[in-house]
Structure formats: C-alpha cells, structure tokens
Design an enzyme around this catalytic site. Sequence first.
Site, PDB file in Angstrom:
ATOM      1  N   ASP A   1      12.291 -35.332  -1.050  1.00 31.20           N
ATOM      2  CA  ASP A   1      11.275 -35.958  -1.899  1.00 31.20           C
ATOM      3  C   ASP A   1      10.077 -35.047  -2.114  1.00 31.20           C
ATOM      4  O   ASP A   1       9.586 -34.416  -1.153  1.00 31.20           O
ATOM      5  CB  ASP A   1      10.776 -37.252  -1.256  1.00 31.20           C
ATOM      6  CG  ASP A   1      11.561 -38.467  -1.702  1.00 31.20           C
ATOM      7  OD1 ASP A   1      12.273 -38.395  -2.714  1.00 31.20           O
ATOM      8  OD2 ASP A   1      11.447 -39.510  -1.019  1.00 31.20           O
TER       9      ASP A   1
ATOM     10  N   GLU B   1       9.307 -39.575  -8.238  1.00 31.09           N
ATOM     11  CA  GLU B   1       9.238 -40.903  -8.816  1.00 31.09           C
ATOM     12  C   GLU B   1       8.693 -40.853 -10.235  1.00 31.09           C
ATOM     13  O   GLU B   1       7.828 -40.025 -10.556  1.00 31.09           O
ATOM     14  CB  GLU B   1       8.326 -41.807  -7.970  1.00 31.09           C
ATOM     15  CG  GLU B   1       8.810 -42.019  -6.554  1.00 31.09           C
ATOM     16  CD  GLU B   1       7.844 -42.872  -5.753  1.00 31.09           C
ATOM     17  OE1 GLU B   1       8.127 -43.099  -4.561  1.00 31.09           O
ATOM     18  OE2 GLU B   1       6.803 -43.311  -6.310  1.00 31.09           O
TER      19      GLU B   1
ATOM     20  N   GLU C   1      15.639 -48.381  -7.417  1.00 30.65           N
ATOM     21  CA  GLU C   1      15.227 -49.136  -6.236  1.00 30.65           C
ATOM     22  C   GLU C   1      14.636 -50.485  -6.618  1.00 30.65           C
ATOM     23  O   GLU C   1      13.773 -50.573  -7.495  1.00 30.65           O
ATOM     24  CB  GLU C   1      14.206 -48.337  -5.414  1.00 30.65           C
ATOM     25  CG  GLU C   1      13.792 -49.045  -4.139  1.00 30.65           C
ATOM     26  CD  GLU C   1      13.029 -48.177  -3.171  1.00 30.65           C
ATOM     27  OE1 GLU C   1      12.723 -48.651  -2.053  1.00 30.65           O
ATOM     28  OE2 GLU C   1      12.729 -47.010  -3.516  1.00 30.65           O
TER      29      GLU C   1
ATOM     30  N   ASP D   1      10.323 -39.425   1.551  1.00 31.51           N
ATOM     31  CA  ASP D   1       8.943 -39.575   2.026  1.00 31.51           C
ATOM     32  C   ASP D   1       8.779 -40.845   2.849  1.00 31.51           C
ATOM     33  O   ASP D   1       7.731 -41.086   3.442  1.00 31.51           O
ATOM     34  CB  ASP D   1       7.948 -39.535   0.864  1.00 31.51           C
ATOM     35  CG  ASP D   1       8.186 -40.617  -0.177  1.00 31.51           C
ATOM     36  OD1 ASP D   1       9.073 -41.465   0.021  1.00 31.51           O
ATOM     37  OD2 ASP D   1       7.472 -40.610  -1.207  1.00 31.51           O
ATOM     38  N   SER D   2       9.843 -41.633   2.941  1.00 29.47           N
ATOM     39  CA  SER D   2       9.864 -42.776   3.860  1.00 29.47           C
ATOM     40  C   SER D   2       9.750 -42.323   5.308  1.00 29.47           C
ATOM     41  O   SER D   2       9.537 -43.143   6.207  1.00 29.47           O
ATOM     42  CB  SER D   2      11.152 -43.591   3.663  1.00 29.47           C
ATOM     43  OG  SER D   2      12.290 -42.744   3.669  1.00 29.47           O
TER      44      SER D   2
END
Length: 273
Positions: A82, A112, A173, A43-44
């Site tokens: 993601d 996440e 992360e 999703d970055s």
Amino acid sequence: MRALNRFAEMKRKGEKIAVLTAYDAPQARAQEQAGIDAILVGDSVGVNILGYSSEREVTLADMAHHTRAARRGAPDTFIIADLPFATYDTPEQAAASAKFLQQAGADAVKFEGAFPDLVQVLGTLGIPVCGHLGYEPQHCERRVHGKTLEEATKIFSDAKALDEAGVFMLVLELAPAELAAAITRAIKAPTIGIGAGPATDGQVLVFPDVLGYAEKNFRHNRRYAEVGATMRASAATYLSEVRAGLFPTLANGSTMPAEVLARFEAEILERRG
C-alpha cells in the site's frame, strides 16, 4: 509480468484469486507455504500491528519496513504494498513513493481512489498498480459504499476509468454484492473483494482478523483460528508458572559436567577460605 498474466488468466478461466495481508516474515512465510496467490502488505498494519489509531498514521518508512519483512518471508510470492496516506498526492510524489516500496521488495503498489493519471504515470515506470474503491480507510468513514444510486454510479465509473488506465487488479471493499458483480463483469482487471460479495474474481482478508487476534470480529470476515485467545491463555499460564516456580526447570537449561562442577565448587571454597 508473468504473475500479472496469471491473474488475468485466472479471471478469464473463472479461477478465484486468494489474497491475504501479511506484515512480517512469519506471516508471509506461512502464506507462501500455503500457496496464497498474492500477499498484500496493507496500511492496515497500522491498526493491527503498530497500535496506531488509524491507517492515516502509517508512514512510508513503516510500509517499506514491513514490505522488506514480508519479502524475506515469502521470496517467491507476488507482493502488493500500500501507498500510505499523503504519499501520492502528486504524480511525482506517487512515483517516488512507489519506487521506494518497489526497492523494499514490492512487485506492485496499491492506492485508494480514482486517480487514473497516477496509474498511467506509474505504468510508464514499470510499476504495476492495484486500485482500491468502495470503503477507502485513508479517506472515508467505515460503512458500505455504493448503496445509493449516486454512489454506485460513481464507483462503477471510477472502476471503469482505473481499468482503462491500466490497473492490473482492483480491490472493492465494503461494496454491495450487486455493484461488485457488475464491476467484475464490466472490467478487464480481476476484482478482489472484501465485504463485497462472492461474485468478485478473488478475495482478500486481513490476516490478524482471519487468525482471530482481537475479540472483535467483522461481518465480512471469517475466523479460521482463535490466536488471540491462545496468546492470552499462554501469557497467563506462563505468568502463573513463573510465580509458582514451575518454570523453568533444569530440563529447560543446561548443567555443568560433574568434574567441572567439582573443580568449580573447590575453587569457590578455596577463595572463601
């Protein structure tokens, strides 16, 4: 299933797993040709490609679009996609979202946070899950997570719970190197670090960061190229050449055969007459 076994075997043998993000066909194609172990359509994409202010703005449609593009570029590479913000709030929603990305070409999905129940639900549907702990861009501030005893203990416990639920891989992360190393030793799933030290089973980086798209760099990143500077210089040179009449030249196009040109000019003259 073969790829999942391969990742597990790489962990067992101590072979490092190399993962990169990719958001389009050319990026994915280059990574497949290089032999990257897995591609993450993260999703970055929102802040790196789409110009969004945060990952929270990324939609499921965005993720499907870019997953399809990456799959077209890398038909034979394992792709993780993601699940974007607010698309896995319930088991039913997570299942529907994951199926959508699977249909778009993803081999697995990543979300996440510590939601072992979602891992189990998706597992029953045959959808492999990669976990993500530490800094969670969709949910918390950008900083190292796990520097206090309370945070470190929680992340460690969450990692164990996700592992027991069946994640095939776990991204850590912006976590302290010692915590990441302890988790790596404690769980069966391979750990993939980003700003989490060298002891994880593999690494992932954001490809635009690796390529140097932006002037800003991150401590966890290593720039292997300066594509951003090249793009800016190329645009400036193009601008100056167009304005100066240096581009294009006849060599950049095509011309009429002499006999056709002669007849064309005669036709034009006849019409003017």
